[in-house]
Design a protein around this motif. Sequence first.
Motif, PDB file in Angstrom:
ATOM      1  N   GLU A 122     -39.265   1.275  28.618  1.00 25.84           N
ATOM      2  CA  GLU A 122     -39.324   2.583  27.973  1.00 25.84           C
ATOM      3  C   GLU A 122     -39.266   2.457  26.454  1.00 25.84           C
ATOM      4  N   GLU A 123     -38.583   1.434  25.962  1.00 29.67           N
ATOM      5  CA  GLU A 123     -38.474   1.239  24.518  1.00 29.67           C
ATOM      6  C   GLU A 123     -39.834   1.035  23.857  1.00 29.67           C
ATOM      7  N   ALA A 124     -40.798   0.477  24.604  1.00 26.65           N
ATOM      8  CA  ALA A 124     -42.121   0.242  24.037  1.00 26.65           C
ATOM      9  C   ALA A 124     -42.852   1.549  23.763  1.00 26.65           C
ATOM     10  N   VAL A 125     -42.489   2.604  24.489  1.00 29.34           N
ATOM     11  CA  VAL A 125     -43.118   3.908  24.304  1.00 29.34           C
ATOM     12  C   VAL A 125     -42.292   4.790  23.373  1.00 29.34           C
ATOM     13  N   ARG A 126     -40.965   4.699  23.456  1.00 29.31           N
ATOM     14  CA  ARG A 126     -40.100   5.588  22.673  1.00 29.31           C
ATOM     15  C   ARG A 126     -39.546   4.863  21.445  1.00 29.31           C
ATOM     16  N   TYR A 127     -38.467   4.127  21.595  1.00 23.36           N
ATOM     17  CA  TYR A 127     -37.878   3.380  20.489  1.00 23.36           C
ATOM     18  C   TYR A 127     -36.860   2.409  21.064  1.00 23.36           C
ATOM     19  N   GLY A 128     -36.516   1.419  20.254  1.00 23.45           N
ATOM     20  CA  GLY A 128     -35.479   0.470  20.638  1.00 23.45           C
ATOM     21  C   GLY A 128     -34.445   0.380  19.536  1.00 23.45           C
ATOM     22  N   TRP A 129     -33.611  -0.667  19.615  1.00 25.28           N
ATOM     23  CA  TRP A 129     -32.525  -0.818  18.644  1.00 25.28           C
ATOM     24  C   TRP A 129     -32.445  -2.247  18.154  1.00 25.28           C
ATOM     25  N   ASN A 130     -32.126  -2.383  16.879  1.00 22.76           N
ATOM     26  CA  ASN A 130     -31.752  -3.671  16.312  1.00 22.76           C
ATOM     27  C   ASN A 130     -30.285  -3.872  16.656  1.00 22.76           C
ATOM     28  N   TYR A 131     -30.008  -4.746  17.619  1.00 22.61           N
ATOM     29  CA  TYR A 131     -28.660  -4.808  18.166  1.00 22.61           C
ATOM     30  C   TYR A 131     -27.648  -5.382  17.181  1.00 22.61           C
ATOM     31  N   ALA A 132     -28.086  -6.207  16.258  1.00 26.01           N
ATOM     32  CA  ALA A 132     -27.156  -6.686  15.236  1.00 26.01           C
ATOM     33  C   ALA A 132     -26.673  -5.523  14.380  1.00 26.01           C
TER      34      ALA A 132
END
Length: 392
Positions: free
Chosen positions: A147-157
């Motif tokens: 889903e992140e590829a369509v919506r958004y993801g996070w820089n976990y650092a």
Amino acid sequence: MTASMATEPTAEPTAEPTAGSAAGSTAGSGAHPAPVLRQHAEDAFAAELAALAAQDDRPRPERWRLSPWAVATYLTGGELPDGTVVTPKYIGPRRIVEVAVTTLATDRALLLLGVPGTAKTWVSEHLAAAISGDSTLLVQGTAGTPEEAVRYGWNYAQLLAHGPSRDALVPSPVMRAMADGRIARVEELTRIPADVQDSLITILSEKTLPVPELGSEIQAVRGFNLIATANDRDRGVNELSSALRRRFNTVVLPLPATLEEEVEIVTRRVGQLGRSLDLPELPGGAEQIRRVVTVFRELRAGLTADGRTKVKTPGGTLSTAEAISVVTNGLALATHFGDGVLRAGDITDGILGAVVRDPVADRQVWREYLEGVVREREGWKDFYRAAREVGA
């Protein structure tokens, strides 16, 4: 409405790679950048796009680089008032392109549907290049697309260090297109899991992408739209929900309508690919291209070109794209290991590989076609002998 498939040329470079294009590992070292294997459409056809923009006096939707008329001309080809020749990227009725372009000028997304090899990806790339000047806002659909590829993801650092913030958010290509008013592309939509597909519903209906972690949302600015492609042989893999399908206007890209149309597509594409691979034009090319296209069309249709003989159809698609690949491979064989003439023996290996996907059933189909059709065809004795040798 019918049309031929789109041709997928790899044009000769018309300009140096732009700052946004790949330039090889030598960039910034003072050396000349290595030429990329395949330029993005907006770079490869920069001169044509610039000429169209300079002479385009028709109304343009907000944030469009060209008017809808100019976008359609860019895809279908033509000659501009100053004599600039715009090469066709799609060979077929202009009306199909006009419908696709008009869809993108409305609030409906565009779904390009067709069998494998009808150049849906290439058409979507050129539409995005002509409209937005950027064809790289792409989501490649697979069974593992998250889903992140369509919506958004996070820089976990960043997320662990500072918590949810705009700096920690990693926008997807779709989110970037919404924010900038550009065209996003989703390839092989029906390959994406159904729950991930449905994350597009709010984006396409409300033109909004909620970010609940930040208590905010991204609203699409004018100019945003989305082009998706799907293979109509993938029905049953991850079919679109009725809610999502309603958000798209579907345009079908069919296979070429006539032998001559398909021969033209293959000839044009093989010539452009050959130049990009430094393969010379070889004698015998026109004859062998016509043979490959004839074989593919007859096996696809289950009927010979004269309509007199029924033949069995193999399991493969035998698309125009595969015909282009067979001929290009034959050119390479004739250039590097042959006598500089494209002969039947240079293409029969590729044809066998395209036809025989099932080693039992398809091989029998191919043998019956050779013995029942090719063997008695006037002027095809060399092809018959070469095919027999390969299949022995």
